[in-house]
Design a protein around this motif. Structure first.
Motif, short mmCIF file in Angstrom:
data_model
loop_
_atom_site.label_atom_id
_atom_site.label_comp_id
_atom_site.label_asym_id
_atom_site.label_seq_id
_atom_site.Cartn_x
_atom_site.Cartn_y
_atom_site.Cartn_z
N MET A 158 34.72 42.79 51.43
CA MET A 158 35.73 41.78 51.18
C MET A 158 35.33 40.86 50.37
SD MET A 158 38.59 42.18 54.47
CE MET A 158 37.30 41.13 55.45
N ARG A 159 36.37 40.24 49.54
CA ARG A 159 36.26 38.84 48.85
C ARG A 159 35.97 37.88 50.15
NH1 ARG A 159 39.56 41.72 45.83
NH2 ARG A 159 38.83 42.10 43.76
N GLU A 160 35.41 36.92 50.00
CA GLU A 160 35.43 35.87 51.05
C GLU A 160 36.98 34.91 50.95
OE1 GLU A 160 31.40 33.43 51.62
OE2 GLU A 160 31.76 33.21 49.42
N ASN A 161 37.14 35.01 52.25
CA ASN A 161 38.42 34.53 52.74
C ASN A 161 38.54 33.85 53.96
OD1 ASN A 161 39.92 36.67 54.66
ND2 ASN A 161 38.41 37.68 53.40
N ALA A 203 23.38 45.59 47.11
CA ALA A 203 23.49 44.14 47.02
C ALA A 203 23.67 43.76 45.59
CB ALA A 203 21.91 43.32 47.29
N LEU A 204 23.12 44.52 44.52
CA LEU A 204 23.36 44.26 43.14
C LEU A 204 24.87 44.74 43.02
CD1 LEU A 204 22.51 43.51 40.20
CD2 LEU A 204 21.75 46.03 40.11
N LEU A 205 25.29 45.77 43.42
CA LEU A 205 26.83 46.05 43.25
C LEU A 205 27.96 45.13 43.71
CD1 LEU A 205 26.51 50.16 44.00
CD2 LEU A 205 26.51 48.68 41.67
N ILE A 206 27.40 44.60 44.76
CA ILE A 206 28.29 43.62 45.75
C ILE A 206 28.46 42.38 45.16
CG2 ILE A 206 28.68 42.53 47.76
CD1 ILE A 206 27.52 44.89 49.55
N ARG A 207 27.26 41.81 44.50
CA ARG A 207 27.27 40.56 43.92
C ARG A 207 27.93 40.83 42.52
NH1 ARG A 207 24.17 36.67 45.95
NH2 ARG A 207 25.03 35.41 44.24
N LEU A 208 27.89 41.81 42.16
CA LEU A 208 28.25 41.95 40.43
C LEU A 208 29.68 42.04 40.62
CD1 LEU A 208 26.22 44.86 38.93
CD2 LEU A 208 26.27 42.41 38.38
N GLU A 209 30.44 42.29 41.76
CA GLU A 209 32.04 42.43 41.81
C GLU A 209 32.49 41.26 42.36
OE1 GLU A 209 35.64 45.39 43.33
OE2 GLU A 209 33.66 45.67 43.76
N ARG A 239 42.18 41.77 50.10
CA ARG A 239 40.74 41.22 50.31
C ARG A 239 39.74 42.47 49.97
NH1 ARG A 239 41.27 39.16 56.18
NH2 ARG A 239 42.13 41.43 56.47
N ILE A 240 39.91 43.66 50.06
CA ILE A 240 38.95 44.65 50.05
C ILE A 240 38.48 44.61 48.41
CG2 ILE A 240 38.20 46.91 50.42
CD1 ILE A 240 40.03 47.07 52.64
N THR A 241 37.11 44.80 48.38
CA THR A 241 36.84 44.80 46.81
C THR A 241 36.81 46.32 46.48
OG1 THR A 241 34.38 44.96 47.50
CG2 THR A 241 35.18 42.86 46.87
N LYS A 242 36.45 46.59 45.22
CA LYS A 242 36.39 48.32 44.98
C LYS A 242 35.09 48.77 45.63
CE LYS A 242 38.44 47.57 40.33
NZ LYS A 242 38.37 47.80 38.83
N ILE A 243 33.89 48.10 45.36
CA ILE A 243 32.82 48.65 46.08
C ILE A 243 32.97 48.91 47.66
CG2 ILE A 243 31.74 46.60 46.06
CD1 ILE A 243 30.17 49.99 46.02
N GLY A 244 33.85 47.57 48.14
CA GLY A 244 33.94 47.66 49.52
C GLY A 244 34.83 48.61 50.08
N LYS A 251 31.50 36.87 44.28
CA LYS A 251 30.50 36.27 44.77
C LYS A 251 30.58 35.94 46.12
CE LYS A 251 31.09 32.96 40.72
NZ LYS A 251 31.38 31.62 40.23
N GLY A 252 29.39 36.02 46.66
CA GLY A 252 29.19 35.57 48.20
C GLY A 252 27.97 36.19 48.65
N PRO A 253 27.89 36.05 50.16
CA PRO A 253 26.50 36.68 50.53
C PRO A 253 26.68 38.23 50.50
CG PRO A 253 27.96 35.92 52.26
CD PRO A 253 28.44 35.40 51.11
N VAL A 254 25.65 39.23 50.54
CA VAL A 254 25.71 40.37 50.53
C VAL A 254 26.02 41.15 52.02
CG1 VAL A 254 24.18 42.64 50.41
CG2 VAL A 254 23.72 40.88 48.92
N PHE A 255 25.43 40.29 53.12
CA PHE A 255 25.75 40.91 54.29
C PHE A 255 26.90 39.90 54.99
CE2 PHE A 255 21.49 42.16 53.87
CZ PHE A 255 21.47 43.41 54.24
#
Length: 450
Positions: A316-319, A283-289, A333-338, A291-295
């Motif tokens: 992914m980033r919200e889209n 949750a921390l890693l996803i929110r750091l990269e 759309r995919i984040t680094k942690i994603g 914005k948006g929900p963890v799930f």
């Protein structure tokens, strides 16, 4: 005239019964019963074992039976036997022994029985292949593509112990059923394999009468109609035989219970043992990269085509296209942690919550986005069959190379084929195998995990 059939394997099953009962009673010596108590145990447990084995079909093993089937039957028989032994000691309280000792006894007995069963199974295969013993003489009636394949199977799989002595092509004027019958009686043939397409109704009746009157095994090869190539279920309405299009093992109440227990136990292990501490970190890693929900939750179609929300870690980033377009290779759309989550399939772990709620199963056909499900249902033949069972976190299609993006129509067609095979051939052992294969693939890394 009745001709004696060559049932040379007739002693194998009684011998198997005797060997297994001998193992059960030999290991029971460790309980140090008095003679009368030992006899009491021997009689009751032997009767119980025989009744349970008949009910579970533990001894219905044939030369063409798969090893997976043998192991699956052994697990079922093991569960029943352990309950039987504990019931005995529970009923006769004066003979009570420590539960751990009873369990160890039961496990030792079952391991030895399984080892002996598999040893006999493989030894018979080698005996048939190397020495040519324990075989059945066969003939094939009719000549089609399917009978050619059957002949090829007999010739190249000697370990099954089938020796094809002749093929009778009834389309050839010089061949007739009378000549076939004469050959069968003269050569001591055990089994007749007949192509339905090559026979008239009258010829089928002649074959049935001949087989019944001469104690011969008669088997039919399905014709070219697709319906006969399926695994069908025979039921009787009074005396009227009815064929069901397919038999789905998971629909059996006992199998449903076993699969549900497997799902609950595994989902609790993952949720408590893994998600409880992993989720806060992710949750921390996803929110750091971003914005948006963890799930991330998305509507999918499940059992009986009902919609439910499927959960994942957001990768992914919200889209606005998240519920319309599948992820593609190098998707922006995919984040680094994603990217890491998707590559390792960790993003799928929250679906164990869906499993616990009963919306999904650990193993089953993978659910698609609702928009894609509607599309495939119209374009792909038999796509809807997948919804006879609960969707899964992983499935046979995914472990067989058909996961991720659907690049061509062939991908989804093959995925459906594997899914249908799974629901028609389900067993707990198959689920366990798929789970282990999924973990192995995740650790190894897959090309289509993006």
């Amino acid at each position: 005239m009745l001709i004696k059939q060559g049932r040379y394997s007739g002693y194998l099953r009684p011998l198997a019964y005797l060997i297994d009962l001998a193992i059960i009673l030999l290991f029971a010596v460790q309980f140090k019963f008095e003679l009368l108590d030992y006899l009491n145990y021997a009689i009751l447990i032997s009767i119980g074992w025989l009744v349970l084995s008949i009910k579970s079909k533990f001894y219905e093993i044939y030369r063409f039976t798969k090893v997976v089937r043998i192991i699956s039957l052994s697990f079922l028989q093991a569960a029943l036997f352990i309950l039987l032994v504990f019931a005995f000691f529970g009923f006769f309280e004066e003979l009570s022994r420590p539960a751990s000792r009873i369990l160890i006894y039961s496990v030792k007995v079952l391991v030895v029985i399984l080892a002996v069963k598999l040893s006999i199974f493989y030894l018979l295969k080698r005996y048939r292949k190397r020495l040519g013993g324990n075989y059945r003489r066969t003939v094939i009636v009719g000549k089609t593509i399917r009978t050619d394949k059957l002949l090829d199977f007999f010739q190249h799989n000697q370990e099954y112990g089938y020796q094809c002595k002749a093929v009778f092509d009834l389309q050839n004027e010089s061949t007739s059923l009378e000549k076939c019958f004469e050959f069968v009686l003269t050569e001591g043939i055990d089994e007749l394999y007949c192509s339905i397409t090559s026979l008239t109704d009258e010829q089928i009746e002649q074959l049935k009468d001949f087989a019944d009157n001469n104690l011969k095994v008669l088997k039919f090869l399905p014709d070219n109609k697709e319906i006969y190539s399926r695994r069908m279920k025979m039921e009787y309405y009074g005396y009227l035989p009815i064929l069901s299009l397919r038999d789905i093992p998971i629909e059996d109440p006992l199998n449903q219970f076993v699969k549900r227990m497997f799902d609950i136990i595994l989902s609790l292990i993952v949720i408590i043992g893994l998600l409880s501490w992993l989720s806060p970190i992710l949750a921390l890693l996803i929110r750091l990269e971003s914005k948006g929900p963890v799930f991330f939750r998305q509507k999918r179609n499940g059992l009986d085509y009902k919609e439910f929300y499927c959960y994942k870690y957001r990768s992914m980033r919200e889209n606005p296209e998240a519920h319309i377009h599948q992820v593609r290779k190098n998707d922006v759309r995919i984040t680094k942690i994603g990217k890491f989550l998707r590559k390792t399939s960790i993003d799928e772990l929250p679906q164990f919550i869906n499993v616990l709620f009963g919306e999904m199963s650990v193993v089953g056909p993978r659910p698609h986005m609702v928009s894609h499900t509607h599309m495939y249902a119209e374009r792909i033949d038999k796509f809807m069959v997948r919804h006879f069972v609960k969707p899964g976190i992983t499935g046979l299609a995914q472990t067989s190379g058909y996961r991720g993006e659907v690049e061509t129509e062939n991908d989804i067609i093959n995925r459906v084929k594997y899914d249908i095979f799974y629901l028609e051939n389900w067993s707990l052992l198959l689920d366990v195998k798929i789970v282990f294969q999924t973990v192995f693939n995740a650790l190894k890394g897959e090309d289509k995990a993006y």
